[in-house]
Design a protein around this motif. Structure first.
Motif, PDB file in Angstrom:
ATOM      1  N   ILE A  79       0.840  -1.207   0.000  1.00 13.57           N
ATOM      2  CA  ILE A  79       0.000   0.000   0.000  1.00 13.57           C
ATOM      3  C   ILE A  79       0.873   1.255   0.000  1.00 13.57           C
ATOM      4  N   LEU A  80       1.865   1.289   0.893  1.00 12.92           N
ATOM      5  CA  LEU A  80       2.709   2.486   0.993  1.00 12.92           C
ATOM      6  C   LEU A  80       3.523   2.699  -0.274  1.00 12.92           C
ATOM      7  N   ALA A  81       4.068   1.609  -0.845  1.00 14.60           N
ATOM      8  CA  ALA A  81       4.850   1.740  -2.080  1.00 14.60           C
ATOM      9  C   ALA A  81       3.967   2.217  -3.227  1.00 14.60           C
ATOM     10  N   GLY A  82       2.776   1.663  -3.332  1.00 15.32           N
ATOM     11  CA  GLY A  82       1.872   2.081  -4.396  1.00 15.32           C
ATOM     12  C   GLY A  82       1.450   3.531  -4.262  1.00 15.32           C
ATOM     13  N   LEU A  83       1.125   3.945  -3.036  1.00 17.52           N
ATOM     14  CA  LEU A  83       0.721   5.332  -2.811  1.00 17.52           C
ATOM     15  C   LEU A  83       1.880   6.293  -3.076  1.00 17.52           C
ATOM     16  N   ALA A  84       3.085   5.916  -2.638  1.00 13.97           N
ATOM     17  CA  ALA A  84       4.240   6.787  -2.867  1.00 13.97           C
ATOM     18  C   ALA A  84       4.512   6.932  -4.362  1.00 13.97           C
ATOM     19  N   GLY A  85       4.463   5.818  -5.090  1.00 12.12           N
ATOM     20  CA  GLY A  85       4.689   5.888  -6.533  1.00 12.12           C
ATOM     21  C   GLY A  85       3.633   6.722  -7.231  1.00 12.12           C
ATOM     22  N   ALA A  86       2.367   6.540  -6.861  1.00 10.85           N
ATOM     23  CA  ALA A  86       1.281   7.311  -7.480  1.00 10.85           C
ATOM     24  C   ALA A  86       1.390   8.789  -7.139  1.00 10.85           C
ATOM     25  N   PHE A  87       1.794   9.090  -5.902  1.00 11.40           N
ATOM     26  CA  PHE A  87       1.912  10.499  -5.507  1.00 11.40           C
ATOM     27  C   PHE A  87       3.027  11.195  -6.283  1.00 11.40           C
ATOM     28  N   ILE A  88       4.184  10.524  -6.403  1.00 14.43           N
ATOM     29  CA  ILE A  88       5.306  11.148  -7.122  1.00 14.43           C
ATOM     30  C   ILE A  88       4.936  11.390  -8.589  1.00 14.43           C
ATOM     31  N   ILE A  89       4.404  10.363  -9.247  1.00 16.65           N
ATOM     32  CA  ILE A  89       4.029  10.515 -10.663  1.00 16.65           C
ATOM     33  C   ILE A  89       2.904  11.544 -10.818  1.00 16.65           C
ATOM     34  N   GLY A  90       1.917  11.485  -9.910  1.00 17.65           N
ATOM     35  CA  GLY A  90       0.797  12.426  -9.986  1.00 17.65           C
ATOM     36  C   GLY A  90       1.236  13.859  -9.767  1.00 17.65           C
ATOM     37  N   ALA A  91       2.163  14.084  -8.819  1.00 20.17           N
ATOM     38  CA  ALA A  91       2.641  15.444  -8.561  1.00 20.17           C
ATOM     39  C   ALA A  91       3.407  15.982  -9.767  1.00 20.17           C
ATOM     40  N   ILE A  92       4.220  15.123 -10.398  1.00 22.40           N
ATOM     41  CA  ILE A  92       4.969  15.567 -11.593  1.00 22.40           C
ATOM     42  C   ILE A  92       3.992  15.929 -12.717  1.00 22.40           C
ATOM     43  N   LEU A  93       3.000  15.078 -12.932  1.00 21.97           N
ATOM     44  CA  LEU A  93       2.011  15.369 -13.973  1.00 21.97           C
ATOM     45  C   LEU A  93       1.244  16.652 -13.662  1.00 21.97           C
ATOM     46  N   ALA A  94       0.910  16.861 -12.373  1.00 23.40           N
ATOM     47  CA  ALA A  94       0.154  18.059 -11.988  1.00 23.40           C
ATOM     48  C   ALA A  94       0.972  19.319 -12.238  1.00 23.40           C
ATOM     49  N   VAL A  95       2.259  19.278 -11.942  1.00 21.87           N
ATOM     50  CA  VAL A  95       3.115  20.452 -12.193  1.00 21.87           C
ATOM     51  C   VAL A  95       3.190  20.738 -13.687  1.00 21.87           C
ATOM     52  N   ILE A  96       3.355  19.676 -14.489  1.00 15.17           N
ATOM     53  CA  ILE A  96       3.410  19.861 -15.947  1.00 15.17           C
ATOM     54  C   ILE A  96       2.093  20.449 -16.463  1.00 15.17           C
ATOM     55  N   MET A  97       0.981  19.930 -15.943  1.00 11.16           N
ATOM     56  CA  MET A  97      -0.336  20.410 -16.389  1.00 11.16           C
ATOM     57  C   MET A  97      -0.583  21.847 -15.936  1.00 11.16           C
ATOM     58  N   ALA A  98      -0.057  22.216 -14.772  1.00 14.57           N
ATOM     59  CA  ALA A  98      -0.246  23.577 -14.282  1.00 14.57           C
ATOM     60  C   ALA A  98       0.578  24.583 -15.079  1.00 14.57           C
ATOM     61  N   LYS A  99       1.708  24.136 -15.595  1.00 15.24           N
ATOM     62  CA  LYS A  99       2.594  25.046 -16.325  1.00 15.24           C
ATOM     63  C   LYS A  99       2.227  25.150 -17.804  1.00 15.24           C
ATOM     64  N   SER A 100       1.552  24.128 -18.339  1.00 14.16           N
ATOM     65  CA  SER A 100       1.262  24.116 -19.775  1.00 14.16           C
ATOM     66  C   SER A 100      -0.205  23.788 -20.025  1.00 14.16           C
ATOM     67  N   ARG A 101      -0.896  24.692 -20.706  1.00 15.90           N
ATOM     68  CA  ARG A 101      -2.307  24.432 -21.033  1.00 15.90           C
ATOM     69  C   ARG A 101      -2.425  23.270 -22.009  1.00 15.90           C
ATOM     70  N   ALA A 102      -1.460  23.155 -22.941  1.00 16.21           N
ATOM     71  CA  ALA A 102      -1.511  22.050 -23.907  1.00 16.21           C
ATOM     72  C   ALA A 102      -1.369  20.705 -23.193  1.00 16.21           C
ATOM     73  N   ALA A 103      -0.444  20.657 -22.213  1.00 15.40           N
ATOM     74  CA  ALA A 103      -0.276  19.414 -21.446  1.00 15.40           C
ATOM     75  C   ALA A 103      -1.529  19.099 -20.637  1.00 15.40           C
ATOM     76  N   ASN A 104      -2.151  20.153 -20.093  1.00 13.90           N
ATOM     77  CA  ASN A 104      -3.389  19.960 -19.337  1.00 13.90           C
ATOM     78  C   ASN A 104      -4.505  19.407 -20.231  1.00 13.90           C
ATOM     79  N   ASP A 105      -4.638  19.986 -21.435  1.00 10.35           N
ATOM     80  CA  ASP A 105      -5.673  19.520 -22.368  1.00 10.35           C
ATOM     81  C   ASP A 105      -5.419  18.086 -22.822  1.00 10.35           C
ATOM     82  N   PHE A 106      -4.140  17.692 -22.872  1.00  8.34           N
ATOM     83  CA  PHE A 106      -3.804  16.342 -23.328  1.00  8.34           C
ATOM     84  C   PHE A 106      -3.944  15.305 -22.208  1.00  8.34           C
TER      85      PHE A 106
END
Length: 270
Positions: A79-106
């Protein structure tokens, strides 16, 4: 007795009654459920409603026997490994989406699509795509919790005040000071909320994954109890997972109380 002493004693009594009321309100629902279960055990056979005493001893035997507790430990680590992996990947994707409208739309439609896929489908996909047990379960945990982490962090980043951001940037802060003084305090409440929500989801998903595709863990042990109609054992293994979730929720609440102790506390509830 002086006025200050009277006021101090009144404050202590008020604090004590408040703490007692809070403890009773927390314990009462569990006590009612336990009482109803014990009452049912008097009229039904043990394989349907076992006595709470039997469940307690089974629970205790799992905790005190390492050969059994290792399955609980394996599930917790998954559970902890899965949550940590999802959080790291999700946070990276969220930063990319926040910085780029095209990335957010995609990326937004893709994450929304992932949210609509049932956990059991991810279990089937993982069994087909991966050979080892641990990669399968890690993949399932990441894919089922990734959208929530990504959208939660993205929402926190987008909710930051633009005026406040521009004012802070006018002081030309270093990247470290910008993160520490503005971005991190702004997104931390949503991050903790995302962890609390995903923790419950992950504990349910990991049991399904272990039930179908693992040879160890709480889910696998529940399958063993089901095959011999051992309700006391099934409850004891389930309570292990419930206890883990309660402990982690308490840790997250403690972190929340420490990190946000500056917040004003309203005297009225919503």
């Amino acid at each position: 007795m002086t006025a200050s002493a009277t006021q101090s004693a009144s404050g202590i009594v008020s604090f004590g009654s408040g703490a007692l009321r809070k403890a009773v309100s927390y314990v009462l629902p569990f006590a009612v459920v336990a009482g109803l279960w014990q009452f049912a055990s008097l009229f039904f056979p043990p394989f349907l409603f076992p006595s709470l005493v039997d469940v307690f001893w089974r629970f205790l035997s799992i905790v005190t026997d390492w050969s059994q507790f290792v399955d609980v430990f394996a599930t917790v680590m998954r559970i902890l490994a899965g949550l940590a992996g999802a959080f790291i990947i999700g946070a990276i994707l969220a930063v990319i989406m926040a910085k780029s409208r095209a990335a957010n739309d995609f990326l937004s439609p893709i994450l929304t699509l992932f949210q609509g896929i049932p956990a059991l489908s991810w279990v089937v996909f993982a069994i087909i795509w991966f050979h080892g047990i641990e990669p399968r379960i890690f993949f399932i945990m990441v894919m089922t919790t990734l959208p929530a982490f990504a959208f939660q962090v993205l929402g926190a980043l987008q909710a930051m005040s633009r005026d406040l951001t521009e004012m802070v940037m006018s002081f030309r802060p270093t990247r470290y000071k910008l993160l520490k003084s503005m971005i991190f305090p702004a997104v931390l409440p949503d991050i903790l909320t995302a962890w609390k929500v995903n923790l419950g989801n992950a504990s349910r998903v990991v049991v399904v994954a272990e039930l179908v595709g693992a040879t160890g863990g709480v889910g696998y042990q529940l399958l063993q109890q089901q095959q011999v109609f051992d309700m006391a054992g099934a409850l004891a293994w389930t309570l292990q997972l419930v206890l883990f979730v309660l402990i982690v929720q308490a840790i997250l609440t403690f972190i929340e109380n420490i990190a946000f102790r500056y917040r004003a506390v309203s005297e009225r509830t919503l």
